[in-house]
Design a protein around this motif. Structure first.
Motif, PDB file in Angstrom:
ATOM      1  N   PHE A 199       0.871  -1.173   0.000  1.00  0.00           N
ATOM      2  CA  PHE A 199       0.000   0.000   0.000  1.00  0.00           C
ATOM      3  C   PHE A 199       0.912   1.228   0.000  1.00  0.00           C
ATOM      4  O   PHE A 199       1.946   1.231   0.670  1.00  0.00           O
ATOM      5  N   ILE A 200       0.515   2.263  -0.733  1.00  0.00           N
ATOM      6  CA  ILE A 200       1.293   3.498  -0.774  1.00  0.00           C
ATOM      7  C   ILE A 200       0.367   4.662  -0.444  1.00  0.00           C
ATOM      8  O   ILE A 200      -0.705   4.797  -1.046  1.00  0.00           O
ATOM      9  N   SER A 201       0.786   5.492   0.504  1.00  0.00           N
ATOM     10  CA  SER A 201      -0.066   6.594   0.965  1.00  0.00           C
ATOM     11  C   SER A 201       0.710   7.896   0.985  1.00  0.00           C
ATOM     12  O   SER A 201       1.747   8.006   1.645  1.00  0.00           O
ATOM     13  N   GLY A 202       0.197   8.890   0.269  1.00  0.00           N
ATOM     14  CA  GLY A 202       0.807  10.218   0.272  1.00  0.00           C
ATOM     15  C   GLY A 202       0.143  11.124   1.287  1.00  0.00           C
ATOM     16  O   GLY A 202      -0.834  10.750   1.949  1.00  0.00           O
ATOM     17  N   THR A 203       0.658  12.319   1.401  1.00  0.00           N
ATOM     18  CA  THR A 203       0.043  13.312   2.284  1.00  0.00           C
ATOM     19  C   THR A 203       0.142  14.684   1.649  1.00  0.00           C
ATOM     20  O   THR A 203       1.137  15.011   0.999  1.00  0.00           O
ATOM     21  N   ILE A 204      -0.915  15.466   1.776  1.00  0.00           N
ATOM     22  CA  ILE A 204      -0.936  16.816   1.226  1.00  0.00           C
ATOM     23  C   ILE A 204      -0.793  17.813   2.367  1.00  0.00           C
ATOM     24  O   ILE A 204      -1.204  17.547   3.495  1.00  0.00           O
ATOM     25  N   VAL A 205      -0.204  18.952   2.057  1.00  0.00           N
ATOM     26  CA  VAL A 205       0.194  19.869   3.122  1.00  0.00           C
ATOM     27  C   VAL A 205      -0.766  21.026   3.318  1.00  0.00           C
ATOM     28  O   VAL A 205      -0.732  21.698   4.346  1.00  0.00           O
ATOM     29  N   ASP A 206      -1.626  21.324   2.325  1.00  0.00           N
ATOM     30  CA  ASP A 206      -2.588  22.409   2.472  1.00  0.00           C
ATOM     31  C   ASP A 206      -3.709  22.205   1.461  1.00  0.00           C
ATOM     32  O   ASP A 206      -3.759  21.198   0.754  1.00  0.00           O
ATOM     33  N   ASN A 207      -4.581  23.199   1.350  1.00  0.00           N
ATOM     34  CA  ASN A 207      -5.745  23.065   0.473  1.00  0.00           C
ATOM     35  C   ASN A 207      -5.421  23.196  -1.004  1.00  0.00           C
ATOM     36  O   ASN A 207      -6.336  23.144  -1.840  1.00  0.00           O
ATOM     37  N   SER A 208      -4.165  23.372  -1.336  1.00  0.00           N
ATOM     38  CA  SER A 208      -3.780  23.315  -2.744  1.00  0.00           C
ATOM     39  C   SER A 208      -3.844  21.875  -3.254  1.00  0.00           C
ATOM     40  O   SER A 208      -3.869  21.629  -4.459  1.00  0.00           O
ATOM     41  N   GLY A 209      -3.858  20.919  -2.321  1.00  0.00           N
ATOM     42  CA  GLY A 209      -3.925  19.516  -2.698  1.00  0.00           C
ATOM     43  C   GLY A 209      -2.608  18.947  -3.158  1.00  0.00           C
ATOM     44  O   GLY A 209      -2.564  17.887  -3.787  1.00  0.00           O
ATOM     45  N   ARG A 210      -1.515  19.618  -2.844  1.00  0.00           N
ATOM     46  CA  ARG A 210      -0.193  19.180  -3.307  1.00  0.00           C
ATOM     47  C   ARG A 210       0.641  18.617  -2.159  1.00  0.00           C
ATOM     48  O   ARG A 210       0.432  18.974  -0.998  1.00  0.00           O
ATOM     49  N   THR A 211       1.581  17.764  -2.524  1.00  0.00           N
ATOM     50  CA  THR A 211       2.544  17.280  -1.541  1.00  0.00           C
ATOM     51  C   THR A 211       3.555  18.396  -1.256  1.00  0.00           C
ATOM     52  O   THR A 211       3.578  19.422  -1.941  1.00  0.00           O
ATOM     53  N   LEU A 212       4.411  18.177  -0.269  1.00  0.00           N
ATOM     54  CA  LEU A 212       5.423  19.179   0.055  1.00  0.00           C
ATOM     55  C   LEU A 212       6.352  19.432  -1.126  1.00  0.00           C
ATOM     56  O   LEU A 212       6.830  20.546  -1.321  1.00  0.00           O
ATOM     57  N   SER A 213       6.595  18.412  -1.936  1.00  0.00           N
ATOM     58  CA  SER A 213       7.456  18.583  -3.107  1.00  0.00           C
ATOM     59  C   SER A 213       6.695  19.111  -4.317  1.00  0.00           C
ATOM     60  O   SER A 213       7.254  19.198  -5.409  1.00  0.00           O
ATOM     61  N   GLY A 214       5.409  19.467  -4.145  1.00  0.00           N
ATOM     62  CA  GLY A 214       4.687  20.216  -5.168  1.00  0.00           C
ATOM     63  C   GLY A 214       3.817  19.419  -6.106  1.00  0.00           C
ATOM     64  O   GLY A 214       3.256  19.982  -7.052  1.00  0.00           O
ATOM     65  N   GLN A 215       3.618  18.124  -5.874  1.00  0.00           N
ATOM     66  CA  GLN A 215       2.845  17.317  -6.810  1.00  0.00           C
ATOM     67  C   GLN A 215       1.362  17.299  -6.476  1.00  0.00           C
ATOM     68  O   GLN A 215       0.972  17.232  -5.312  1.00  0.00           O
ATOM     69  N   THR A 216       0.538  17.320  -7.524  1.00  0.00           N
ATOM     70  CA  THR A 216      -0.896  17.117  -7.368  1.00  0.00           C
ATOM     71  C   THR A 216      -1.171  15.620  -7.173  1.00  0.00           C
ATOM     72  O   THR A 216      -0.279  14.788  -7.308  1.00  0.00           O
ATOM     73  N   ASN A 217      -2.437  15.305  -6.866  1.00  0.00           N
ATOM     74  CA  ASN A 217      -2.814  13.887  -6.722  1.00  0.00           C
ATOM     75  C   ASN A 217      -2.473  13.098  -7.977  1.00  0.00           C
ATOM     76  O   ASN A 217      -1.915  11.996  -7.911  1.00  0.00           O
ATOM     77  N   GLU A 218      -2.831  13.682  -9.132  1.00  0.00           N
ATOM     78  CA  GLU A 218      -2.625  12.972 -10.390  1.00  0.00           C
ATOM     79  C   GLU A 218      -1.140  12.760 -10.674  1.00  0.00           C
ATOM     80  O   GLU A 218      -0.723  11.682 -11.130  1.00  0.00           O
ATOM     81  N   ALA A 219      -0.335  13.781 -10.412  1.00  0.00           N
ATOM     82  CA  ALA A 219       1.107  13.660 -10.632  1.00  0.00           C
ATOM     83  C   ALA A 219       1.727  12.652  -9.670  1.00  0.00           C
ATOM     84  O   ALA A 219       2.624  11.886 -10.046  1.00  0.00           O
ATOM     85  N   PHE A 220       1.247  12.658  -8.448  1.00  0.00           N
ATOM     86  CA  PHE A 220       1.735  11.686  -7.459  1.00  0.00           C
ATOM     87  C   PHE A 220       1.469  10.266  -7.938  1.00  0.00           C
ATOM     88  O   PHE A 220       2.355   9.402  -7.901  1.00  0.00           O
ATOM     89  N   TRP A 221       0.258  10.013  -8.415  1.00  0.00           N
ATOM     90  CA  TRP A 221      -0.071   8.671  -8.893  1.00  0.00           C
ATOM     91  C   TRP A 221       0.788   8.294 -10.103  1.00  0.00           C
ATOM     92  O   TRP A 221       1.285   7.170 -10.193  1.00  0.00           O
ATOM     93  N   SER A 222       0.969   9.233 -11.021  1.00  0.00           N
ATOM     94  CA  SER A 222       1.789   8.949 -12.205  1.00  0.00           C
ATOM     95  C   SER A 222       3.219   8.590 -11.813  1.00  0.00           C
ATOM     96  O   SER A 222       3.872   7.789 -12.487  1.00  0.00           O
ATOM     97  N   SER A 223       3.697   9.159 -10.724  1.00  0.00           N
ATOM     98  CA  SER A 223       5.081   8.933 -10.305  1.00  0.00           C
ATOM     99  C   SER A 223       5.292   7.581  -9.634  1.00  0.00           C
ATOM    100  O   SER A 223       6.409   7.054  -9.643  1.00  0.00           O
TER     101      SER A 223
END
Length: 357
Positions: free
Chosen positions: A276-300
């Motif tokens: 299982f892989i779980s990310g975390t977003i840092v604010d309401n922009s919906g991005r990770t700390l390194s700047g990825q959106t949900n879709e970009a995170f999944w693609s990576s």
């Protein structure tokens, strides 16, 4: 058109061009351009000796699959599967002291250990075992090992980065969680519970410089992160975990290092267990700390073919809902979430309660 490219006469309209072949035209005499491609030759035609197109087939994993794959998939096709909740806030309820964290094993350790929750699997296993059992009794199908900081990188903050110590912490945590599930299943015949080996993000980042003055600087190398994860995986697997949970990803490059360590580990053991892989977003922009959106995170991370992907911690259940919907729309595997109880209030507490979540 090449026949009408001669110079224009003075005072004529721009459209009053003359043929190049017109002998009365003023200006240089330019011969029409000759097409270098021979008549009857198609430059876009494929070569006559082109090899036939290969017959591609889906990749076949050569590694043996753990039986847990089928058990989990069967359960997830029937209903929603529940994972346990936070470990740190549960530990806080016990108001443990420095002596509790030290126990006999670390009684003479030269660094303060209070706050190093992972070592409680060695010094206060009764506390961690009781928390595991509380979550099982509450209905959790999957409980996580108490190993969020179980790497040499994170344990270096407490001067416990020795490989033998880190291996022991992870092995003991896995054994403790497995014992809790075994005891619960013995008391509740017919129910099946699973243990997820928690693999945290470490306290280092591979994508972002810790130095404002030097954007190219990194506090750690990719290979060092891979090695730290590999050691943790060995300890968790030795303790008998059913699956691995790479969680709280704020930097996707750290997750890629964990994925690489997982693939190395599976190849070395000759067996594959669910991930299982779980990310975390840092604010309401919906991005990770390194700047990825949900879709970009999944693609990576989609190349890892996780059994499930999701989000944890972050903003609480209410604000996380739309980002889980985004992830569900683009991911081709099961999707999960385990939010925290919102952001801390002014008193350091959390306002979201169970029914709301």
């Amino acid at each position: 058109m090449l026949e009408y490219a001669a110079t224009l006469e003075p005072k004529c309209k721009p459209t009053a061009v003359r043929k190049l072949a017109d002998s009365t035209a003023a200006g240089p005499k330019i011969s029409p351009k000759v097409n270098p491609i021979p008549a009857g030759f198609d430059p876009l035609a494929p070569p006559a000796d082109l090899q036939p197109v290969p017959n591609y087939t889906p990749k076949q994993d050569q590694l043996q699959r753990s039986p847990v794959f089928d058990q989990l998939e069967q359960l997830m096709q029937q209903r929603i599967v529940f994972i346990d909740g936070a470990m740190g806030t549960m530990i806080q309820r016990y108001k443990l002291t420095e002596a509790d964290f030290r126990g006999e094993r670390y009684a003479n350790h030269g660094h303060e250990l209070k706050g190093n929750n992972d070592i409680l699997v060695l010094t206060r296993p009764d506390v961690i075992g009781e928390i595991h059992m509380q979550y099982l009794e509450a209905g959790a199908d999957i409980i996580e090992t108490n190993t969020f900081n179980g790497t040499t990188i994170s344990q270096a903050d407490y001067e416990l980065q020795a490989p033998e110590e880190v291996f022991l912490i992870n092995k003991a945590a896995a054994e403790l969680a497995k014992k809790a599930t075994a005891d619960y299943m013995a008391a509740h015949p017919g129910e099946h519970k699973f243990v997820a080996g928690a693999v945290g993000p470490t306290n280092k980042t591979l994508s972002v410089s810790p130095s404002v003055e030097n954007p190219a600087f990194r506090g750690i190398t990719y290979d060092e992160v891979v090695d730290a994860y590999y050691l943790q995986l060995e300890g968790l697997y030795a303790g008998g975990v059913d699956l691995f949970l790479v969680e709280t990803i704020f930097d996707t490059l750290n997750a890629k290092a964990a994925i690489y360590a997982l693939e190395k580990f599976f190849a070395a053991k000759g067996v594959r267990i669910p991930v299982f892989i779980s990310g975390t977003i840092v604010d309401n922009s919906g991005r990770t700390l390194s700047g990825q959106t949900n879709e970009a995170f999944w693609s990576s991370i989609s190349h890892a073919k996780p059994l499930a992907v999701g989000l944890n911690c972050a903003l609480g259940a209410t604000d996380m809902k739309k980002y889980i919907a985004n992830l569900s729309a683009c991911a081709d595997c099961y999707v999960f979430c385990y939010p925290n109880a919102g952001l801390p209030n002014a008193m350091g507490g959390y306002d979201q309660k169970g029914p709301e979540m």
